[in-house]
Scaffold this motif. Structure first.
Motif, PDB file in Angstrom:
ATOM      1  N   ALA A 243       0.830  -1.214   0.000  1.00  0.00           N
ATOM      2  CA  ALA A 243       0.000   0.000   0.000  1.00  0.00           C
ATOM      3  C   ALA A 243       0.861   1.258   0.000  1.00  0.00           C
ATOM      4  CB  ALA A 243      -0.923  -0.006   1.219  1.00  0.00           C
ATOM      5  N   PHE A 244       1.929   1.255   0.793  1.00  0.00           N
ATOM      6  CA  PHE A 244       2.830   2.416   0.825  1.00  0.00           C
ATOM      7  C   PHE A 244       3.488   2.628  -0.541  1.00  0.00           C
ATOM      8  CE2 PHE A 244       3.314   1.606   5.598  1.00  0.00           C
ATOM      9  CZ  PHE A 244       2.421   2.618   5.931  1.00  0.00           C
ATOM     10  N   GLY A 245       3.842   1.510  -1.199  1.00  0.00           N
ATOM     11  CA  GLY A 245       4.418   1.611  -2.534  1.00  0.00           C
ATOM     12  C   GLY A 245       3.426   2.190  -3.529  1.00  0.00           C
ATOM     13  N   ALA A 246       2.170   1.754  -3.434  1.00  0.00           N
ATOM     14  CA  ALA A 246       1.131   2.277  -4.324  1.00  0.00           C
ATOM     15  C   ALA A 246       0.955   3.780  -4.124  1.00  0.00           C
ATOM     16  CB  ALA A 246      -0.190   1.554  -4.046  1.00  0.00           C
ATOM     17  N   TYR A 247       1.011   4.206  -2.866  1.00  0.00           N
ATOM     18  CA  TYR A 247       0.863   5.632  -2.561  1.00  0.00           C
ATOM     19  C   TYR A 247       1.974   6.446  -3.228  1.00  0.00           C
ATOM     20  CZ  TYR A 247       0.450   9.976   0.111  1.00  0.00           C
ATOM     21  OH  TYR A 247       0.309  11.293   0.472  1.00  0.00           O
ATOM     22  N   GLN A 248       3.202   5.925  -3.189  1.00  0.00           N
ATOM     23  CA  GLN A 248       4.325   6.642  -3.817  1.00  0.00           C
ATOM     24  C   GLN A 248       4.120   6.767  -5.326  1.00  0.00           C
ATOM     25  OE1 GLN A 248       6.728   8.324  -2.275  1.00  0.00           O
ATOM     26  NE2 GLN A 248       5.721   7.706  -0.363  1.00  0.00           N
ATOM     27  N   ALA A 249       3.610   5.693  -5.939  1.00  0.00           N
ATOM     28  CA  ALA A 249       3.349   5.740  -7.377  1.00  0.00           C
ATOM     29  C   ALA A 249       2.269   6.767  -7.698  1.00  0.00           C
ATOM     30  CB  ALA A 249       2.932   4.360  -7.871  1.00  0.00           C
ATOM     31  N   LEU A 250       1.230   6.816  -6.880  1.00  0.00           N
ATOM     32  CA  LEU A 250       0.151   7.777  -7.085  1.00  0.00           C
ATOM     33  C   LEU A 250       0.643   9.208  -6.839  1.00  0.00           C
ATOM     34  CD1 LEU A 250      -2.669   5.762  -5.303  1.00  0.00           C
ATOM     35  CD2 LEU A 250      -2.646   6.374  -7.731  1.00  0.00           C
ATOM     36  N   LYS A 251       1.496   9.367  -5.834  1.00  0.00           N
ATOM     37  CA  LYS A 251       2.033  10.687  -5.509  1.00  0.00           C
ATOM     38  C   LYS A 251       2.861  11.246  -6.667  1.00  0.00           C
ATOM     39  CE  LYS A 251       4.730  13.035  -1.900  1.00  0.00           C
ATOM     40  NZ  LYS A 251       5.514  12.827  -0.641  1.00  0.00           N
ATOM     41  N   SER A 252       3.605  10.363  -7.329  1.00  0.00           N
ATOM     42  CA  SER A 252       4.488  10.806  -8.418  1.00  0.00           C
ATOM     43  C   SER A 252       3.707  11.326  -9.628  1.00  0.00           C
ATOM     44  CB  SER A 252       5.411   9.659  -8.852  1.00  0.00           C
ATOM     45  OG  SER A 252       4.680   8.631  -9.490  1.00  0.00           O
ATOM     46  N   VAL A 253       2.425  10.949  -9.726  1.00  0.00           N
ATOM     47  CA  VAL A 253       1.609  11.437 -10.848  1.00  0.00           C
ATOM     48  C   VAL A 253       0.505  12.386 -10.369  1.00  0.00           C
ATOM     49  CG1 VAL A 253       2.091   9.485 -12.357  1.00  0.00           C
ATOM     50  CG2 VAL A 253       0.146   9.357 -10.776  1.00  0.00           C
ATOM     51  N   GLY A 254       0.645  12.874  -9.142  1.00  0.00           N
ATOM     52  CA  GLY A 254      -0.292  13.859  -8.616  1.00  0.00           C
ATOM     53  C   GLY A 254      -1.653  13.331  -8.230  1.00  0.00           C
ATOM     54  N   LYS A 255      -1.746  12.022  -7.967  1.00  0.00           N
ATOM     55  CA  LYS A 255      -3.043  11.423  -7.631  1.00  0.00           C
ATOM     56  C   LYS A 255      -3.171  11.013  -6.164  1.00  0.00           C
ATOM     57  CE  LYS A 255      -4.251   9.651 -12.225  1.00  0.00           C
ATOM     58  NZ  LYS A 255      -5.601  10.251 -12.316  1.00  0.00           N
ATOM     59  N   ALA A 256      -2.117  11.233  -5.387  1.00  0.00           N
ATOM     60  CA  ALA A 256      -2.193  10.877  -3.971  1.00  0.00           C
ATOM     61  C   ALA A 256      -3.293  11.689  -3.293  1.00  0.00           C
ATOM     62  CB  ALA A 256      -0.853  11.148  -3.289  1.00  0.00           C
ATOM     63  N   GLY A 257      -4.123  10.992  -2.515  1.00  0.00           N
ATOM     64  CA  GLY A 257      -5.235  11.661  -1.848  1.00  0.00           C
ATOM     65  C   GLY A 257      -6.507  11.673  -2.664  1.00  0.00           C
ATOM     66  N   HIS A 258      -6.397  11.296  -3.937  1.00  0.00           N
ATOM     67  CA  HIS A 258      -7.574  11.254  -4.815  1.00  0.00           C
ATOM     68  C   HIS A 258      -7.994   9.821  -5.135  1.00  0.00           C
ATOM     69  CE1 HIS A 258      -7.199  15.576  -5.404  1.00  0.00           C
ATOM     70  NE2 HIS A 258      -5.916  15.401  -5.671  1.00  0.00           N
ATOM     71  N   VAL A 259      -7.238   8.861  -4.647  1.00  0.00           N
ATOM     72  CA  VAL A 259      -7.521   7.438  -4.882  1.00  0.00           C
ATOM     73  C   VAL A 259      -7.624   6.753  -3.525  1.00  0.00           C
ATOM     74  CG1 VAL A 259      -6.660   5.287  -5.876  1.00  0.00           C
ATOM     75  CG2 VAL A 259      -6.301   7.451  -7.096  1.00  0.00           C
ATOM     76  N   THR A 260      -8.668   5.972  -3.320  1.00  0.00           N
ATOM     77  CA  THR A 260      -8.874   5.268  -2.057  1.00  0.00           C
ATOM     78  C   THR A 260      -7.965   4.047  -1.991  1.00  0.00           C
ATOM     79  OG1 THR A 260     -11.176   5.994  -1.959  1.00  0.00           O
ATOM     80  CG2 THR A 260     -10.586   4.080  -0.620  1.00  0.00           C
ATOM     81  N   ILE A 261      -7.232   3.916  -0.891  1.00  0.00           N
ATOM     82  CA  ILE A 261      -6.326   2.772  -0.695  1.00  0.00           C
ATOM     83  C   ILE A 261      -6.753   1.999   0.545  1.00  0.00           C
ATOM     84  CG2 ILE A 261      -3.958   2.034  -0.258  1.00  0.00           C
ATOM     85  CD1 ILE A 261      -2.977   4.563  -1.634  1.00  0.00           C
ATOM     86  N   VAL A 262      -6.939   0.698   0.392  1.00  0.00           N
ATOM     87  CA  VAL A 262      -7.255  -0.166   1.530  1.00  0.00           C
ATOM     88  C   VAL A 262      -6.228  -1.290   1.594  1.00  0.00           C
ATOM     89  CG1 VAL A 262      -9.717   0.377   1.518  1.00  0.00           C
ATOM     90  CG2 VAL A 262      -8.876  -1.553   0.153  1.00  0.00           C
TER      91      VAL A 262
END
Length: 347
Positions: A243-262
């Motif tokens: 999950a932390f890895g997914a967050y980093q990938a989303l952050k790099s494309v400006g999507k962190a906080g806009h995608v629900t992670i469980v």
């Protein structure tokens, strides 16, 4: 002094010596520690590091000589086979194992059980579950179901059009991988027509990727799925590192906080991730409890020949799970991060 008197004295001395020697033998036998082994999937994942620490602490408390082993990576069956064989040769009374390949390890486990060892699976059941004497684990299907139900509720009307990234464990798909994956999908409302098929076909699922349960694997897997569909709005992660890895990938494309992670784990670091909004909901499990129960079970087996019993209505001992989120949904039981921090991993 008569011959009878001499004989009586010699006999008394002999019996005293024999008694002393026998007593010494009993004392030595009692003093000899019970030997046991813990074999985890890896020694790098914080989950298994915590489990090892818990097992070592309980072993020290109960006077158990515990040796620990681990695979080189998640899915490394051969290292676990070698470890079991070493434990049998070493005279261990029992083995605790988190199996990397839940099917391939079974023949080696069967040999250990035939040699008289108690074999207990921790966290991940063997396939079949009955291949071990007992399993101490989270109800992994229920853990997945909880985050699936929460995700469906929190997305509301958007749930029917969800684009889901599935960050799974390994290509061998151990039981824990299947149960969490299917539990999440069932909770979210995806129909699982055939429980024996891992990659459940559904138009909402963008794809499945194997992460190895690592942060690096989670990041690479998320990047792969984002390239396939940049409109992903829900991420299921097998564990918190993924999950932390997914967050980093989303952050790099400006999507962190806009995608629900469980995710599933409920570690102290994971709880902090929920507090910080990196992970939106997390099913907490308790590896310290699994480890301590496993050590106690081996001691009970060595001393009394008694095996542990499964929880009512199940084929394993359920060590429990709780949903953690800062955004509770009506009808779905959960605890907040502050509560979760007090019991993270069963401390």
């Amino acid at each position: 002094m008569t011959n009878k008197t001499v004989f009586a004295k010699k006999t008394a001395v002999s019996l005293a010596v024999l008694g002393a020697l026998t007593g010494f033998g009993i004392t030595a036998a009692q003093a000899a520690p019970i030997k046991a082994c813990l074999i985890t999937k890896t020694d790098s994942n914080p989950y298994f590091v915590t489990m090892r620490e818990g097992a070592l602490a309980e072993a020290k408390k109960l006077g158990v000589d515990l040796k620990t082993y681990a695979g080189k990576y998640d899915g490394d069956n051969q290292s676990q086979v070698n470890a079991i064989e070493t434990c049998v040769a070493d005279g261990a009374k029992g083995i605790l194992i988190t199996p990397s390949d839940t099917k391939a390890i079974v023949p080696t486990v069967e040999k250990a059980r035939k040699a008289g060892l108690l074999v207990i699976a921790l966290d991940t059941a063997l396939s079949p579950t009955s291949a071990a004497d007992m399993t101490f684990a989270t109800d992994n299907f229920e853990a997945g179901k909880l985050i699936g139900e929460w995700a469906k509720a929190t997305l509301g009307a958007k749930a029917k059009d969800a684009k889901i990234a599935m960050l799974d464990l390994s290509i061998t798909h151990p039981t824990v991988d299947i149960e969490r994956d299917h539990g999440f999908l069932a909770g979210f409302g995806v129909k699982i027509a055939n429980p024996n098929i891992f990659n459940v076909p559904d138009k909402q699922i963008v794809g499945h990727v194997e992460t190895g349960g690592s942060e690096e694997g989670g990041q690479k897997g998320m990047e792969t799925l984002l390239a396939r569909n940049p409109n992903i709005n829900l991420v299921y992660a097998i564990n918190e590192p993924a999950a932390f890895g997914a967050y980093q990938a989303l952050k790099s494309v400006g999507k962190a906080g806009h995608v629900t992670i469980v995710a599933i784990d409920g570690s102290c670091a994971g709880v902090k991730g929920v507090q910080e909004g990196i992970i939106d909901a997390d099913s907490q499990q308790y590896p310290l409890k699994m480890a301590s129960l496993g050590i106690k079970a081996i001691v009970n087996w060595a001393k009394h020949g008694v095996k542990p019993q499964a929880s009512a209505g199940k084929d394993f001992y359920n060590t429990g799970t709780q949903l953690i989120t800062a955004h509770p949904e009506p009808g779905i039981p959960s605890i907040d991060p502050a509560q979760a921090a007090k019991v993270c991993w069963g401390k």
